[in-house]
Design a protein around this motif. Structure first.
Motif, PDB file in Angstrom:
ATOM      1  N   GLN A  28       0.936  -1.234  -0.154  1.00 19.17           N
ATOM      2  CA  GLN A  28       0.135  -0.165  -0.152  1.00 19.17           C
ATOM      3  C   GLN A  28       0.858   1.122  -0.012  1.00 19.17           C
ATOM      4  N   LEU A  29       0.548   2.208  -0.608  1.00 18.29           N
ATOM      5  CA  LEU A  29       1.097   3.534  -0.587  1.00 18.29           C
ATOM      6  C   LEU A  29       0.000   4.752  -0.324  1.00 18.29           C
ATOM      7  N   SER A  30       0.759   5.793   0.018  1.00 11.81           N
ATOM      8  CA  SER A  30      -0.219   7.017   0.042  1.00 11.81           C
ATOM      9  C   SER A  30       0.401   8.090  -0.358  1.00 11.81           C
ATOM     10  N   GLY A  31      -0.110   9.259  -0.795  1.00 13.68           N
ATOM     11  CA  GLY A  31       0.748  10.647  -1.204  1.00 13.68           C
ATOM     12  C   GLY A  31      -0.225  11.614  -1.841  1.00 13.68           C
ATOM     13  N   ILE A  41      -0.434   8.615 -13.125  1.00  8.89           N
ATOM     14  CA  ILE A  41      -0.435   9.498 -12.412  1.00  8.89           C
ATOM     15  C   ILE A  41       0.940   9.456 -11.735  1.00  8.89           C
ATOM     16  N   VAL A  42       1.597  10.845 -11.403  1.00  2.00           N
ATOM     17  CA  VAL A  42       2.820  10.917 -10.620  1.00  2.00           C
ATOM     18  C   VAL A  42       2.258  11.017  -9.216  1.00  2.00           C
ATOM     19  N   VAL A  43       2.810  10.358  -8.161  1.00  3.70           N
ATOM     20  CA  VAL A  43       2.445  10.545  -6.648  1.00  3.70           C
ATOM     21  C   VAL A  43       3.725  10.663  -5.984  1.00  3.70           C
ATOM     22  N   THR A  44       3.545  11.859  -5.218  1.00  3.72           N
ATOM     23  CA  THR A  44       4.564  12.272  -4.226  1.00  3.72           C
ATOM     24  C   THR A  44       4.549  11.513  -2.944  1.00  3.72           C
ATOM     25  N   GLY A  48       9.590   9.630  -1.847  1.00  6.77           N
ATOM     26  CA  GLY A  48       9.880  10.114  -3.146  1.00  6.77           C
ATOM     27  C   GLY A  48       8.790  10.139  -4.145  1.00  6.77           C
ATOM     28  N   ARG A  49       8.822  10.314  -5.530  1.00  9.94           N
ATOM     29  CA  ARG A  49       7.999  10.224  -6.435  1.00  9.94           C
ATOM     30  C   ARG A  49       7.939   8.946  -7.078  1.00  9.94           C
ATOM     31  N   LEU A  50       6.749   8.234  -7.156  1.00  6.36           N
ATOM     32  CA  LEU A  50       6.279   7.099  -8.183  1.00  6.36           C
ATOM     33  C   LEU A  50       5.448   7.341  -9.388  1.00  6.36           C
ATOM     34  N   GLY A  64      -3.042  17.176  -6.919  1.00  6.83           N
ATOM     35  CA  GLY A  64      -3.364  18.080  -5.539  1.00  6.83           C
ATOM     36  C   GLY A  64      -3.937  17.216  -4.762  1.00  6.83           C
ATOM     37  N   ALA A  65      -4.823  16.070  -5.102  1.00  7.10           N
ATOM     38  CA  ALA A  65      -5.552  15.104  -4.327  1.00  7.10           C
ATOM     39  C   ALA A  65      -4.638  14.249  -3.521  1.00  7.10           C
TER      40      ALA A  65
END
Length: 276
Positions: A28-31, A41-44, A48-50, A64-65
């Protein structure tokens, strides 16, 4: 008996390892969403960025979400199987040159250039798209595709003497204003479809006037949009017709924001990545 159990456990572990791609981890990840490219999408994240590929058909949240994702991570990429929005996108102010403020523009896309100029694309409230070029906070060129430029924008960019010139009144649909060193160029169409080009001095005095038949061989706006859609392009924005080519801003079938050029037969002549 003990040796047999050990062998069975080792076989189960080996089977599990073979069933999972090397380097991939279910997690799981959140950002926060930093960029969107179609279904990617690119998630911060704190790490780091994924680059995240969303499940097919998933609704893509805005930049921004804040999101939480289930899926498989492999290095700096993540294949999501589920997405949950945990926070709404915060509205980010878009810096526009003053003459563009208050026009009710939407779908604004801004691209700074290496030469210090900024290119702005946006949807006009009355339909059609606007393309603008700015140097700092000063507009140096504006264009519209299927509708005329807003009157308030024309008044802000053209001196009163130019707007009062009788030949200027021949233009029923003004589509372009360009501020060059020492002169102002305008272009538009008369009520009978003739194309009109006028050059003024910076104080509005008439320098040149030309009226000619629009004999461009490029696809019409409608035909170009239809052709681009047939080729798999979506979110087609500002469209500019040339002598035999049409250039448009759109998403290609891979979800990349690109500038694409069609020839007069509807064939793709060039596609270039458009970075924001």
């Amino acid at each position: 008996m003990k040796r047999t159990s050990t062998a069975i456990i080792a076989a189960i572990a080996l089977t599990a390892m073979l069933g999972t791609p090397l380097g991939a981890q279910g997690t799981q990840l959140s950002g926060t969403i930093a960029e969107r490219f179609g279904q990617q999408i690119v998630v911060t994240t704190p790490e780091g960025r994924l680059l995240v590929t969303l499940p097919e058909g998933a609704e893509v949240p805005g930049e921004g979400a804040r999101v939480s994702l289930d899926g498989t991570r492999d290095g700096d990429t993540f294949a999501a199987t589920a997405l949950t929005v945990t926070g709404t996108a915060e509205a980010r102010p878009v810096a526009l040159p003053q003459p563009l403020s208050g026009l009710g523009l939407t779908d604004i896309r801004i691209r700074p250039d290496d030469d210090g100029e900024t290119y702005i694309y946006a949807r006009l409230p009355g339909g059609g798209w606007l393309r603008a070029e700015a140097r700092g906070d000063r507009l140096i060129e504006v264009q519209s595709d299927i509708v005329g430029l807003p009157e308030s924008l024309v008044a802000a960019m053209l001196p009163e003497a130019a707007r009062a010139e009788p030949r200027f009144a021949d233009i029923a649909r003004l589509t372009e204003i360009e501020l060059d060193e020492g002169e102002i160029s305008v272009e538009g169409y008369a009520a009978d479809g003739m194309r009109i080009e006028i050059e003024f001095g910076r104080n509005g005095d008439l320098r040149d006037y030309e009226r000619e038949r629009d004999d461009r061989r490029s696809l019409s706006d409608a035909a170009a949009r239809e052709r681009l859609e047939a080729l798999g392009y979506t979110q087609i924005g500002f469209l500019e017709r040339g002598g035999r080519d049409v250039e448009a801003l759109a998403l290609n079938p891979f979800g990349d924001q690109v500038e694409v050029r069609l020839d007069d037969q509807g064939r793709v002549e060039r596609e270039r990545l458009w970075t924001q």
